[in-house]
Motif scaffolding. Sequence first.
Motif, PDB file in Angstrom:
ATOM      1  N   UNK A  66       0.794  -1.239   0.000  1.00 48.82           N
ATOM      2  CA  UNK A  66       0.000   0.000   0.000  1.00 48.82           C
ATOM      3  C   UNK A  66       0.819   1.278   0.000  1.00 48.82           C
ATOM      4  N   UNK A  67       1.935   1.281   0.742  1.00 44.69           N
ATOM      5  CA  UNK A  67       2.735   2.511   0.806  1.00 44.69           C
ATOM      6  C   UNK A  67       3.978   2.414  -0.075  1.00 44.69           C
ATOM      7  N   UNK A  68       4.016   1.433  -0.945  1.00 48.05           N
ATOM      8  CA  UNK A  68       5.216   1.213  -1.764  1.00 48.05           C
ATOM      9  C   UNK A  68       6.006   0.069  -1.161  1.00 48.05           C
ATOM     10  N   UNK A  69       6.774   0.377  -0.099  1.00 40.71           N
ATOM     11  CA  UNK A  69       7.441  -0.692   0.657  1.00 40.71           C
ATOM     12  C   UNK A  69       6.448  -1.321   1.631  1.00 40.71           C
ATOM     13  N   UNK A  70       6.760  -2.542   2.092  1.00 45.53           N
ATOM     14  CA  UNK A  70       5.898  -3.188   3.080  1.00 45.53           C
ATOM     15  C   UNK A  70       5.806  -2.320   4.330  1.00 45.53           C
ATOM     16  N   UNK A  71       4.647  -2.288   4.941  1.00 47.05           N
ATOM     17  CA  UNK A  71       4.488  -1.616   6.239  1.00 47.05           C
ATOM     18  C   UNK A  71       3.378  -2.331   6.991  1.00 47.05           C
ATOM     19  N   UNK A  72       3.217  -1.975   8.246  1.00 49.55           N
ATOM     20  CA  UNK A  72       2.172  -2.606   9.061  1.00 49.55           C
ATOM     21  C   UNK A  72       0.783  -2.249   8.538  1.00 49.55           C
ATOM     22  N   UNK A  73       0.702  -1.203   7.723  1.00 51.01           N
ATOM     23  CA  UNK A  73      -0.579  -0.837   7.101  1.00 51.01           C
ATOM     24  C   UNK A  73      -1.070  -1.991   6.209  1.00 51.01           C
ATOM     25  N   UNK A  74      -0.129  -2.727   5.609  1.00 54.88           N
ATOM     26  CA  UNK A  74      -0.519  -3.880   4.788  1.00 54.88           C
ATOM     27  C   UNK A  74      -1.122  -4.988   5.653  1.00 54.88           C
ATOM     28  N   UNK A  75      -0.588  -5.152   6.862  1.00 54.75           N
ATOM     29  CA  UNK A  75      -1.165  -6.153   7.772  1.00 54.75           C
ATOM     30  C   UNK A  75      -2.589  -5.750   8.162  1.00 54.75           C
ATOM     31  N   UNK A  76      -2.786  -4.449   8.321  1.00 52.91           N
ATOM     32  CA  UNK A  76      -4.136  -3.946   8.648  1.00 52.91           C
ATOM     33  C   UNK A  76      -5.080  -4.242   7.479  1.00 52.91           C
ATOM     34  N   UNK A  77      -4.598  -3.966   6.272  1.00 54.53           N
ATOM     35  CA  UNK A  77      -5.406  -4.253   5.082  1.00 54.53           C
ATOM     36  C   UNK A  77      -5.732  -5.742   4.998  1.00 54.53           C
ATOM     37  N   UNK A  78      -4.744  -6.561   5.317  1.00 54.15           N
ATOM     38  CA  UNK A  78      -4.914  -8.020   5.283  1.00 54.15           C
ATOM     39  C   UNK A  78      -6.059  -8.438   6.204  1.00 54.15           C
ATOM     40  N   UNK A  79      -6.114  -7.847   7.413  1.00 55.43           N
ATOM     41  CA  UNK A  79      -7.204  -8.210   8.347  1.00 55.43           C
ATOM     42  C   UNK A  79      -8.558  -7.729   7.803  1.00 55.43           C
ATOM     43  N   UNK A  80      -8.594  -6.498   7.274  1.00 55.88           N
ATOM     44  CA  UNK A  80      -9.856  -5.984   6.712  1.00 55.88           C
ATOM     45  C   UNK A  80     -10.338  -6.870   5.564  1.00 55.88           C
ATOM     46  N   UNK A  81      -9.398  -7.292   4.747  1.00 50.49           N
ATOM     47  CA  UNK A  81      -9.717  -8.131   3.589  1.00 50.49           C
ATOM     48  C   UNK A  81     -10.309  -9.455   4.041  1.00 50.49           C
ATOM     49  N   UNK A  82      -9.656 -10.071   5.024  1.00 47.43           N
ATOM     50  CA  UNK A  82     -10.125 -11.339   5.597  1.00 47.43           C
ATOM     51  C   UNK A  82     -11.558 -11.188   6.101  1.00 47.43           C
ATOM     52  N   UNK A  83     -11.832 -10.119   6.816  1.00 43.58           N
ATOM     53  CA  UNK A  83     -13.167  -9.920   7.380  1.00 43.58           C
ATOM     54  C   UNK A  83     -14.187  -9.536   6.301  1.00 43.58           C
ATOM     55  N   UNK A  84     -13.783  -8.700   5.353  1.00 40.93           N
ATOM     56  CA  UNK A  84     -14.734  -8.267   4.312  1.00 40.93           C
ATOM     57  C   UNK A  84     -15.116  -9.452   3.424  1.00 40.93           C
ATOM     58  N   UNK A  85     -14.135 -10.238   3.008  1.00 36.01           N
ATOM     59  CA  UNK A  85     -14.450 -11.377   2.147  1.00 36.01           C
ATOM     60  C   UNK A  85     -15.222 -12.437   2.947  1.00 36.01           C
TER      61      UNK A  85
END
Length: 224
Positions: free
Chosen positions: A156-175
């Motif tokens: 999400x921010x170019x390089x990996x960041x903890x924001x991607x882990x947050x997105x991963x959790x949202x994705x898991x819950x949304x799907x």
Amino acid sequence: VTAQVPRSLTLYWGAASCARVSLIALEEIGVPFTLEAVPKGERARPPYSEINPKGKVPLLVADGRQISENPAIQLFLARAFPAVGLLPREQDAELEALSTMCWFASGIHPQITRARFPASTGASAESLAAVRAHAVEQLAAAFTLIEGRLADREWLLGDWSIVDAYLFWLWFRATGSGMDASAFPRCAGLAARIVERPSVARALERELEHIPAEDVFVGAAPAL
Ligand SMILES: N[C@@H](CCC(=O)N[C@@H](CS)C(=O)NCC(=O)O)C(=O)O
């Protein structure tokens, strides 16, 4: 901005909850910490509610200081352990990361709660399906924006960041709540890539000690 390195860290957490993000952060950092599991149903009553009157996880306790709210926990840990790279350190990029995490916490997460537990809105029994359907539509609208942001980048921010882990959790819950994953191939790709990170794999292994694999990886919303 850097903070003092905390000597003791305790995370109040629940498997498959949004506290997954904070657990991934601690696994990424790699220092010893205490993990206190607070299962759903035990968060809004004592003894946990005496520790965190909000009745929610995550709660991080660092040298006795309480930090609640996922974005604040990530910012605290990123600043306390700057070499780990949980968040970008350059000020404008850090602000962008914080803005994204606040959107996740206050704009997207509440739709997940509505999609999973429509009765929590106070809606009548006849309206629950409509509340859930509307929340899933709102999630799809948010993921359309995120999918667009991933057009030219792997993370999400170019390089990996903890924001991607947050997105991963949202994705898991949304799907898991019925959002059609096939409309968002870049988000799906990010979710598939992130589980290859050792910190994420370790966090998911810890969840598997508490709940079935189905609830760790799919997490279907409860039937109405
Ligand atoms: N705004 C909070 C939200 C925390 C939250 O809603 N956590 C949920 C789990 S995902 C929770 O503990 N809910 C109470 C419960 O499950 O009883 C944050 O971003 O940290």
